[in-house]
Design a protein around this motif. Sequence first.
Motif, PDB file in Angstrom:
ATOM      1  N   LYS A   1       0.834  -1.210   0.000  1.00 17.00           N
ATOM      2  CA  LYS A   1       0.000   0.000   0.000  1.00 17.00           C
ATOM      3  C   LYS A   1       0.871   1.263   0.000  1.00 17.00           C
ATOM      4  O   LYS A   1       0.492   2.299   0.538  1.00 17.00           O
ATOM      5  N   ILE A   2       2.026   1.156  -0.633  1.00 22.03           N
ATOM      6  CA  ILE A   2       2.989   2.267  -0.651  1.00 22.03           C
ATOM      7  C   ILE A   2       2.613   3.253  -1.753  1.00 22.03           C
ATOM      8  O   ILE A   2       2.300   2.856  -2.879  1.00 22.03           O
ATOM      9  N   ASP A   3       2.647   4.537  -1.424  1.00 22.24           N
ATOM     10  CA  ASP A   3       2.330   5.591  -2.388  1.00 22.24           C
ATOM     11  C   ASP A   3       3.569   6.163  -3.054  1.00 22.24           C
ATOM     12  O   ASP A   3       3.475   6.768  -4.119  1.00 22.24           O
ATOM     13  N   SER A   4       4.712   6.007  -2.400  1.00 24.87           N
ATOM     14  CA  SER A   4       5.927   6.646  -2.902  1.00 24.87           C
ATOM     15  C   SER A   4       7.152   5.853  -2.458  1.00 24.87           C
ATOM     16  O   SER A   4       7.218   5.399  -1.321  1.00 24.87           O
ATOM     17  N   PHE A   5       8.096   5.709  -3.385  1.00 27.95           N
ATOM     18  CA  PHE A   5       9.359   5.041  -3.061  1.00 27.95           C
ATOM     19  C   PHE A   5      10.483   6.068  -3.058  1.00 27.95           C
ATOM     20  O   PHE A   5      10.621   6.856  -4.005  1.00 27.95           O
ATOM     21  N   GLY A   6      11.299   6.043  -2.001  1.00 31.66           N
ATOM     22  CA  GLY A   6      12.516   6.830  -1.965  1.00 31.66           C
ATOM     23  C   GLY A   6      13.673   5.899  -2.277  1.00 31.66           C
ATOM     24  O   GLY A   6      13.943   4.955  -1.532  1.00 31.66           O
ATOM     25  N   ILE A   7      14.342   6.131  -3.408  1.00 26.00           N
ATOM     26  CA  ILE A   7      15.354   5.186  -3.895  1.00 26.00           C
ATOM     27  C   ILE A   7      16.699   5.888  -4.008  1.00 26.00           C
ATOM     28  O   ILE A   7      16.805   6.971  -4.581  1.00 26.00           O
ATOM     29  N   GLY A   8      17.730   5.243  -3.445  1.00 25.17           N
ATOM     30  CA  GLY A   8      19.045   5.865  -3.413  1.00 25.17           C
ATOM     31  C   GLY A   8      20.107   5.046  -4.091  1.00 25.17           C
ATOM     32  O   GLY A   8      20.322   5.137  -5.295  1.00 25.17           O
ATOM     33  N   THR A   9      20.776   4.197  -3.326  1.00 23.89           N
ATOM     34  CA  THR A   9      21.993   3.514  -3.773  1.00 23.89           C
ATOM     35  C   THR A   9      21.844   2.804  -5.109  1.00 23.89           C
ATOM     36  O   THR A   9      22.628   3.012  -6.034  1.00 23.89           O
ATOM     37  N   HIS A  10      20.856   1.936  -5.228  1.00 28.64           N
ATOM     38  CA  HIS A  10      20.719   1.129  -6.447  1.00 28.64           C
ATOM     39  C   HIS A  10      20.424   1.993  -7.665  1.00 28.64           C
ATOM     40  O   HIS A  10      20.789   1.622  -8.789  1.00 28.64           O
ATOM     41  N   LEU A  11      19.774   3.115  -7.452  1.00 23.58           N
ATOM     42  CA  LEU A  11      19.467   4.006  -8.568  1.00 23.58           C
ATOM     43  C   LEU A  11      20.691   4.785  -9.010  1.00 23.58           C
ATOM     44  O   LEU A  11      21.108   4.723 -10.171  1.00 23.58           O
ATOM     45  N   VAL A  12      21.288   5.546  -8.098  1.00 19.48           N
ATOM     46  CA  VAL A  12      22.323   6.509  -8.508  1.00 19.48           C
ATOM     47  C   VAL A  12      23.663   5.862  -8.828  1.00 19.48           C
ATOM     48  O   VAL A  12      24.458   6.424  -9.586  1.00 19.48           O
TER      49      VAL A  12
END
Length: 556
Positions: free
Chosen positions: A384-395
């Motif tokens: 039921k997540i509305d938003s993902f905060g993505i760091g290491t794997h993305l950048v």
Amino acid sequence: MSLLATKMSSDDLICSRKMARQNGIVQPLLTDLYQITMAYAYWKSGKVNDVAVFDLFFRTNPFQGEFTIFAGLEECLKFLENFHYSDSDIEYLKQTLPENIEPEFFAYLKDLTCKDIKLSAIEEGSVVFPRVPLLRVEGPLIIAQLLETTLLTLVNFASLMATNAARYRMVAGKHVSLLEFGLRRAQGPDGGLSASKYAYIGGFDGTSNVLAGKMFNIPVKGTHAHSFVTSFSTLDDVSSATLSHAETRAPCNLLQLASEWRKKVSSIIDISPEEASDGELAALISYAIAFPSGFMALVDTYDVKRSGLLNFCAVALALNDCGYRALGIRIDSGDLAYLSVLARETFDQIAREFQLPWFSKLTIVASNDINEETILSLNEQGHKIDSFGIGTHLVTCQRQPALGCVYKLVEINSQPRIKLSQDVGKVTIPGHKEAYRLFGADGHALIDLLQRSSEPPPEVGQKVLCRHPFQESKRAYVIPSKVEHLYKMYWSDGHICIKPKPLLEVRERVQSSLRTLRQDIKRNLNPTPYKVAVSDNLYNFIHDLWLQNAPIGELS
């Protein structure tokens, strides 16, 4: 979701655009030494007036996928526009290169600009495929050679990042917000800044990177860290509990209200208030007083179920009494699918119990080392997540850290050049070429076709023979319903011919370009390869040139 989004004035935006055009790192000396030594050898060999054509392309799509997003064109154009060796550059090269370098060469370098270069390119934000040149650079051999490393570094990471971000956007779906939180894990400050820019192009909705927000007008998002929560120990740490009502401006004691609400909520969700952390409640009250209209709370510092959710709901309801609405929560650890479902059920329960419909719509943000596979798994678990905060794997593009673009000479003084290799994948496609995208009857892109520039372009409704560049038996006729010429002239006669589009338009271009591909080409598991072909004329040209240049072996 605002997450304390920053707003920029028109003056700030003008300043940010000026700053975005200036990048002190990108300069002629941002290159490999062998580009300079080759330039001297060319100069010494009398090749000053030779005219070359170079192709910049890649050989394999990243991330085990079958598409790539082209990005970095705007930065390439800025580089061409500002290409110039400064006095200090020349002095450094004099000290660095061997002593036998003739002084006249340095005078030659000092006067070099890109006024005689022509750069054709595919539109930034487009879906692109292996072997199809992203950039075609034409002009004096020496200056075209000197551009190689810098153009590659500007395109390689940009395209890799935009592709990675686009893949996250596809698996997350249209209705989930994606936030780039990777600055602290990025490969240095320049890598972090580039990651923020190209994640936004690829489909992310915001960044935590404040400088990227200023420079590129990307929405900036953020809340607080665990350290903020752990800096409070007891309710006595709330130094000021008073908050003015949003409408009446009457003073509200948020500490008293939150404490009362915690008792009420605990009986509804069957959690004892004694189990919840008073220090966490104090922290959330203090943060809510600081940001009453932007209250987004981190709830996993101690225990989401037994402390974080209860304390958040108590403060959110207290804020409501004061005329404010909380935004939501962030969960940074634990079983994200289970905890997000638990949080949504809790919000729904409170919404029904206290007749507050908006409470059920509170935002749930999840972070915690998320990658593509994590999101796919969460989708299967019904999160039921509305938003993902993505760091290491993305950048850092952990799944594949480099795209592998190359820059190859394909023509000199109107004579084609080919690089041969025992690895057929490394054989180049020679000559000055044009690229076309042919569309099928269903409106989807069907095949990319490379032709010699001297050939007439393919026409709608006319049968075209498309051939694999190196495998004789692989060929097919295509009758296109639409033909798109992929190259536009972006730089000529010392100036930009087509002004780069704003970041938001490039971002939209990514999504519109992706929509032209069939779903099976874009799927995460075992995607269908997209076809890249050459015309019959170019096929024969390649193989004739191959035979001319390949050494003939001898058996003994």
